[in-house]
Design an enzyme around this catalytic site. Sequence first.
Site, PDB file in Angstrom:
ATOM      1  N   HIS A 190      35.474  59.774  38.989  1.00 20.19           N
ATOM      2  CA  HIS A 190      35.566  58.494  39.690  1.00 20.19           C
ATOM      3  C   HIS A 190      36.552  58.620  40.825  1.00 20.19           C
ATOM      4  O   HIS A 190      37.617  59.224  40.679  1.00 20.19           O
ATOM      5  CB  HIS A 190      36.022  57.398  38.732  1.00 20.19           C
ATOM      6  CG  HIS A 190      36.103  56.058  39.401  1.00 20.19           C
ATOM      7  ND1 HIS A 190      35.010  55.234  39.550  1.00 20.19           N
ATOM      8  CD2 HIS A 190      37.139  55.418  39.990  1.00 20.19           C
ATOM      9  CE1 HIS A 190      35.372  54.139  40.190  1.00 20.19           C
ATOM     10  NE2 HIS A 190      36.662  54.225  40.475  1.00 20.19           N
ATOM     11  N   ASP A 199      34.634  42.274  33.996  1.00 21.35           N
ATOM     12  CA  ASP A 199      35.015  42.860  35.280  1.00 21.35           C
ATOM     13  C   ASP A 199      34.122  42.366  36.403  1.00 21.35           C
ATOM     14  O   ASP A 199      34.587  42.111  37.515  1.00 21.35           O
ATOM     15  CB  ASP A 199      34.946  44.387  35.207  1.00 21.35           C
ATOM     16  CG  ASP A 199      35.342  45.023  36.530  1.00 21.35           C
ATOM     17  OD1 ASP A 199      36.521  44.885  36.898  1.00 21.35           O
ATOM     18  OD2 ASP A 199      34.485  45.615  37.190  1.00 21.35           O
ATOM     19  N   ARG A 228      39.418  38.358  41.972  1.00 16.32           N
ATOM     20  CA  ARG A 228      40.598  39.058  42.481  1.00 16.32           C
ATOM     21  C   ARG A 228      40.511  39.201  43.992  1.00 16.32           C
ATOM     22  O   ARG A 228      41.521  39.049  44.696  1.00 16.32           O
ATOM     23  CB  ARG A 228      40.724  40.436  41.828  1.00 16.32           C
ATOM     24  CG  ARG A 228      41.232  40.372  40.391  1.00 16.32           C
ATOM     25  CD  ARG A 228      41.107  41.720  39.691  1.00 16.32           C
ATOM     26  NE  ARG A 228      41.800  42.784  40.382  1.00 16.32           N
ATOM     27  CZ  ARG A 228      41.489  44.077  40.297  1.00 16.32           C
ATOM     28  NH1 ARG A 228      40.465  44.465  39.538  1.00 16.32           N
ATOM     29  NH2 ARG A 228      42.171  44.972  40.961  1.00 16.32           N
ATOM     30  N   SER A 286      40.158  47.675  35.480  1.00 12.44           N
ATOM     31  CA  SER A 286      38.820  47.449  36.028  1.00 12.44           C
ATOM     32  C   SER A 286      38.011  48.744  35.999  1.00 12.44           C
ATOM     33  O   SER A 286      36.868  48.774  35.517  1.00 12.44           O
ATOM     34  CB  SER A 286      38.945  46.930  37.464  1.00 12.44           C
ATOM     35  OG  SER A 286      37.688  46.937  38.113  1.00 12.44           O
ATOM     36  N   LYS A 308      34.886  50.115  32.721  1.00 12.98           N
ATOM     37  CA  LYS A 308      33.516  50.554  32.975  1.00 12.98           C
ATOM     38  C   LYS A 308      33.328  52.007  32.554  1.00 12.98           C
ATOM     39  O   LYS A 308      32.319  52.376  31.961  1.00 12.98           O
ATOM     40  CB  LYS A 308      33.190  50.372  34.459  1.00 12.98           C
ATOM     41  CG  LYS A 308      33.108  48.905  34.854  1.00 12.98           C
ATOM     42  CD  LYS A 308      32.967  48.703  36.347  1.00 12.98           C
ATOM     43  CE  LYS A 308      34.260  48.947  37.079  1.00 12.98           C
ATOM     44  NZ  LYS A 308      34.227  48.532  38.487  1.00 12.98           N
TER      45      LYS A 308
END
Lengths: 445, 445
Positions: A82, A161, A168, A183, A187
């Site tokens: 990620h 989320d 946010r 967040s 996931k």
Amino acid sequence: MLVTRLIERKRDGGRLEPAEWNALIRSYVAGDVPDYQMAAMLMAVYLQGLDRIETAALTDAMRRSGAQLSLGHLASARIDKHSTGGVGDKTSLILAPLIASLGVTVPMMSGRGLGHTGGTLDKLESIPGMRTDLTLAAAREQVERIGCVLIGQTTEVAPADRRMYPLRDATATIESVPLIASSIMSKKLAEDLTGLVLDIKRGAGSFLRDLDQSLDLAGAMVALGEAHGCEVVALLTAMDRPLGRAVGNALEVEEAIHALQGEGPPDLMAVTFALGAEMLQLGGVAADGDEARRQMERAISSGAASRKFQAIIEAQGGNPGVVDDPAVLPQAGACELFEAPRRGFVARVEPRPVGRALVALGGGRARPDDRLDPAVGFVITAKPGDWVERGEPVATIFARDESGVEAGRAALRGAIVIADEADHPLPLVSHRVTMDGVTRTAVDA
Amino acid sequence: MLVTRLIERKRDGGRLEPAEWNALIRSYVAGDVPDYQMAAMLMAVYLQGLDRIETAALTDAMRRSGAQLSLGHLASARIDKHSTGGVGDKTSLILAPLIASLGVTVPMMSGRGLGHTGGTLDKLESIPGMRTDLTLAAAREQVERIGCVLIGQTTEVAPADRRMYPLRDATATIESVPLIASSIMSKKLAEDLTGLVLDIKRGAGSFLRDLDQSLDLAGAMVALGEAHGCEVVALLTAMDRPLGRAVGNALEVEEAIHALQGEGPPDLMAVTFALGAEMLQLGGVAADGDEARRQMERAISSGAASRKFQAIIEAQGGNPGVVDDPAVLPQAGACELFEAPRRGFVARVEPRPVGRALVALGGGRARPDDRLDPAVGFVITAKPGDWVERGEPVATIFARDESGVEAGRAALRGAIVIADEADHPLPLVSHRVTMDGVTRTAVDA
């Protein structure tokens, strides 16, 4: 549960128990806690922080707000990568097939671009026919069959989320380390991973303010993984200039395909191999970085990595011919060389102006529901430190029409800074963060 | 205007310009800024504060969000009194007619009770027929005719505050000095006052944490008044025990009537006269505190104050006979003496348990839309410092029925603390705050 009492406690710098985070998130997703209470809580969290136990509890509550991939029956390791987001970052497109071709399962859930940063889903969808909106059941079946899937966050995954992120965004509570960490990890943990490699961007194109905040985030994510039985390694990589040469959805797919065929630009390959080496070691198929590097080079030269990309594209409805002939990708209506306006060193290539210029050309999003033109973008061949002569081509602009070319030219004039002296770009990979702490590295192309 | 940018700036400890506060409040009232953005802003304000210029700008924006009384054509001074809320505080009921009978115009806009604190409107409405929901036009006409009106915050006045107050309640952002100050002053300034006397409560029954916060609030309100051409004097008064003897809506009206007839309990009269003396001096009809005191005593002994109360009640549809015969007020179904469970000094009479017991009896509100039983409550004759014998009556409980009496008895057992030694109660009036600074006083009964 009296939500006001929980907000009050966090407001005053106190902590919430895991059961309280769980009840709060559950009630929020059920619609019993209104957005305005969650907004006040998010601002209190932004300003007062969360400790690691609270961050883990919030992450867990968010993960459990939805469905999860269940891959525990697989023999192989499940590793994802990620990135915190950048300009020209197509490493996911290369790494998913490359690492999967080496026997590590890669269940990759990605996002879309927003603002100056691109998104893997948008890039993939420039491939004709390619679908990324698979159900979790279909994703699981594909993972079992070919060891890799490239999907978006379905409505089933982490609905907390999905609701909190736009909230946010509207309430100026994005740039909080525990909120970013929870967040992302809510996931990623829903993918049932055994390991995760994080690419935390630094520099002007990153949305993190400074090195300290990047290291904070890396530490928080590594600890969060540890708390949930998922080993996390974070690399801090340079986003003080675009990564690779291509910026734009179809253009980046094309560059990724070249990279899978051994023709990637050096900076892109250096970052890709550094991340991939961590994935292979977490996956248990390479003992060290050198072995991992040799495996990746072999998968590329043998064509195994390219064939895996074809298999993934085909499985998800895309035209696998794109790997042999990138010309099947959407093509820009107008393209033009951009020449250096003076001689000198390329001091900087500013990633934010380049990313914003892509938005202006129609290839990125100013708002989450903007539609994209996949063909537009830039290929910037000049890199910081290069010496260029006046009039020498340093980039190519791909636009819908002549007015787009003109806008792109104006943007590049500001973004590519040529000066008498070279600047000092960040090392491509500067830090490695694991449970054992922070190691400084200095990987460059 | 990008609201997220404003939230971000306040979040980071920056300041908003007056025009930005004005645009934010205007957009909020127009429905263009959602509650969740305002909630995040309120939490950022709570934690980062507002400076005096910002507080003045916010107050002004809130005041200008609605209609205002326009009384500038009157020759007399317009003076109001406002309290931060307590238990047994019926000074408004006494002061409005008393001060108006001395030629000062009193356009008084009050609130309802919530939680352990009572509200002037609820008390007034225990008078049969009495209406407090006058329009601003009707209020203005009554002020012109009899020099006083006692109304609630109409929907016309400060709609920004009407929306923000419940939002603050739900998001734990009530106890912020600039938010309290702007909420109160936005409504008070809409009364077109020339002067305002503030009664800032201290002690266990007050919602302010400590002396410092009370002095902060006093200073903020005095400065806010100054910024808007309204002279403000604040007195810090004791709320470590109920004020006077009666706690409960009709019971407090009855005590106020007795006070207007010269029969008020000493502590209640001491606070009332201290506040009234400030009102008369601000109103320009008394040169100093001694003269003001003599004027008030004369207005009481001559019957002028009582007659003014009758006139106000009559003008607002109430039964003016209540002043001569308080028995026309609603009467409780069950009443019973409460006796001292032991001999000793009355160490404390805890205001919060008494206020909460009133809510439990049906005479107060746990939620803003609760309906009230005006007849129930307590008359507590014992005061801190009194010596009592075991079995001596120290209070009377007024309830709907026997089970209410039992609940009241249990509450008083906890609230009235009898011990071997007397405690040290706060002075009834301890500090006086004006633009010149803070003066310590030590007014007692």
